[in-house]
Design an enzyme around this catalytic site. Sequence first.
Site, mmCIF file in Angstrom:
data_model
loop_
_atom_site.group_PDB
_atom_site.id
_atom_site.type_symbol
_atom_site.label_atom_id
_atom_site.label_comp_id
_atom_site.label_asym_id
_atom_site.label_seq_id
_atom_site.Cartn_x
_atom_site.Cartn_y
_atom_site.Cartn_z
ATOM 1 N N ILE A 94 0.865 -1.167 0.000
ATOM 2 C CA ILE A 94 0.000 0.000 0.000
ATOM 3 C C ILE A 94 0.906 1.223 0.000
ATOM 4 O O ILE A 94 2.083 1.141 0.345
ATOM 5 C CB ILE A 94 -0.973 0.026 1.208
ATOM 6 C CG1 ILE A 94 -0.225 -0.110 2.538
ATOM 7 C CG2 ILE A 94 -2.034 -1.035 1.067
ATOM 8 C CD1 ILE A 94 -1.141 -0.053 3.752
ATOM 9 N N ASP A 95 0.367 2.358 -0.406
ATOM 10 C CA ASP A 95 1.183 3.561 -0.555
ATOM 11 C C ASP A 95 1.749 4.027 0.782
ATOM 12 O O ASP A 95 1.206 3.722 1.852
ATOM 13 C CB ASP A 95 0.349 4.692 -1.161
ATOM 14 C CG ASP A 95 -0.212 4.337 -2.520
ATOM 15 O OD1 ASP A 95 0.440 3.548 -3.227
ATOM 16 O OD2 ASP A 95 -1.306 4.830 -2.867
ATOM 17 N N LYS A 96 2.806 4.789 0.711
ATOM 18 C CA LYS A 96 3.469 5.324 1.896
ATOM 19 C C LYS A 96 2.469 6.000 2.847
ATOM 20 O O LYS A 96 2.479 5.756 4.052
ATOM 21 C CB LYS A 96 4.548 6.321 1.483
ATOM 22 C CG LYS A 96 5.173 7.086 2.634
ATOM 23 C CD LYS A 96 6.100 8.187 2.132
ATOM 24 C CE LYS A 96 6.598 9.048 3.287
ATOM 25 N NZ LYS A 96 7.425 10.181 2.820
ATOM 26 N N THR A 127 -0.792 5.734 2.927
ATOM 27 C CA THR A 127 -1.993 4.953 3.219
ATOM 28 C C THR A 127 -1.666 4.042 4.394
ATOM 29 O O THR A 127 -0.625 3.382 4.396
ATOM 30 C CB THR A 127 -2.422 4.111 2.006
ATOM 31 O OG1 THR A 127 -2.736 4.973 0.915
ATOM 32 C CG2 THR A 127 -3.633 3.253 2.330
ATOM 33 N N ARG A 138 -7.415 5.855 -5.241
ATOM 34 C CA ARG A 138 -7.137 7.284 -5.395
ATOM 35 C C ARG A 138 -7.482 7.755 -6.814
ATOM 36 O O ARG A 138 -8.080 8.823 -7.013
ATOM 37 C CB ARG A 138 -5.671 7.562 -5.073
ATOM 38 C CG ARG A 138 -5.294 7.193 -3.647
ATOM 39 C CD ARG A 138 -3.792 7.112 -3.441
ATOM 40 N NE ARG A 138 -3.161 8.422 -3.582
ATOM 41 C CZ ARG A 138 -1.852 8.601 -3.582
ATOM 42 N NH1 ARG A 138 -1.031 7.552 -3.456
ATOM 43 N NH2 ARG A 138 -1.338 9.817 -3.715
#
Length: 309
Positions: free
Chosen positions: A145-147, A149, A245
């Site tokens: 998952i993104d930094k 998130t 997103r």
Amino acid sequence: MKKKNRWLIMLDKLNMTIEEQTGRIDKAIVEEFADFSRSQIQQWLKDGFVTVNGEVVKSNYKVKAGDEIEIIRQAPVELKIEAEDIPLEIVYEDDDVVVVNKPQGMVVHPSAGHASGTMVNALLFHIKNLSSINDVVRPGIVHRIDKDTSGLLMVAKNDEAHESLSKQLKDKTVVRRYVALVHGEIPHEKGTVDAPIGRSKINRQSQAVIEGGKPAVTHFKVLEKFEDFTLIECQLETGRTHQIRVHMQYIKYPIAGDPLYGPRKTLPGTGQYLHAKSLGFVHPKTGEELYFEADLPENFQEILKTLNK
């Protein structure tokens, strides 16, 4: 069913077999392997590091079904991955699987810009064994998952578990639900965004809904409505880069706090209000169905209290 190109990734060599027509070679490579930029691929083509069926080609070469592409990359900068005593919330652990609740702001695995302080550095300190399928930089990492998130991730402690979890992701049997705060008041109670995602042609650092992109499906339902904002739950059917997103921006309800896809500085805090709340999968060894939930982080809860006022 549309076939996908096959990749074999090595430390200094990358082989690709084209199984369908995908246009220019630089575009075909970069759309299939998002970690490379198009300018980087074009430079490799210019330098003669890319061959098709054994012959050096230019960036405007049009690939054909059956083409064997080989990229000889210059030796990458060696990353020394060290175990670091970083606090890590381990939700579940056994001999095969670990479930981690990743905080907002933590990168999942080391890269050129993030050689330390990542979840992998923390895992190496807290966990004795991790799978080796994703090389020394991403041991145990099945998905990311993104930094900015927060939320739940499953980690494999051995290769057998890694293969099983990866297959479940591919077969779309893993339950992944996210909670997101978005701009605008969504008038309906639920919906589905079915729109293909690929690298943006305008900003190469971001993704976008584009013609010819990879299939992407996001289901959502409204949890709570505020003035100018809506709290939603999203369930992923696919797992494209930045999928939620991108999809929420596409339908004009971008995620609050998102520096890449939404209005900036509309709410306090850093990063998007997006949390991987629920994770469910079948245990790779016992066959037991496992399901986990993680509460919203404090900053997320506080902003909801503020909106309620």
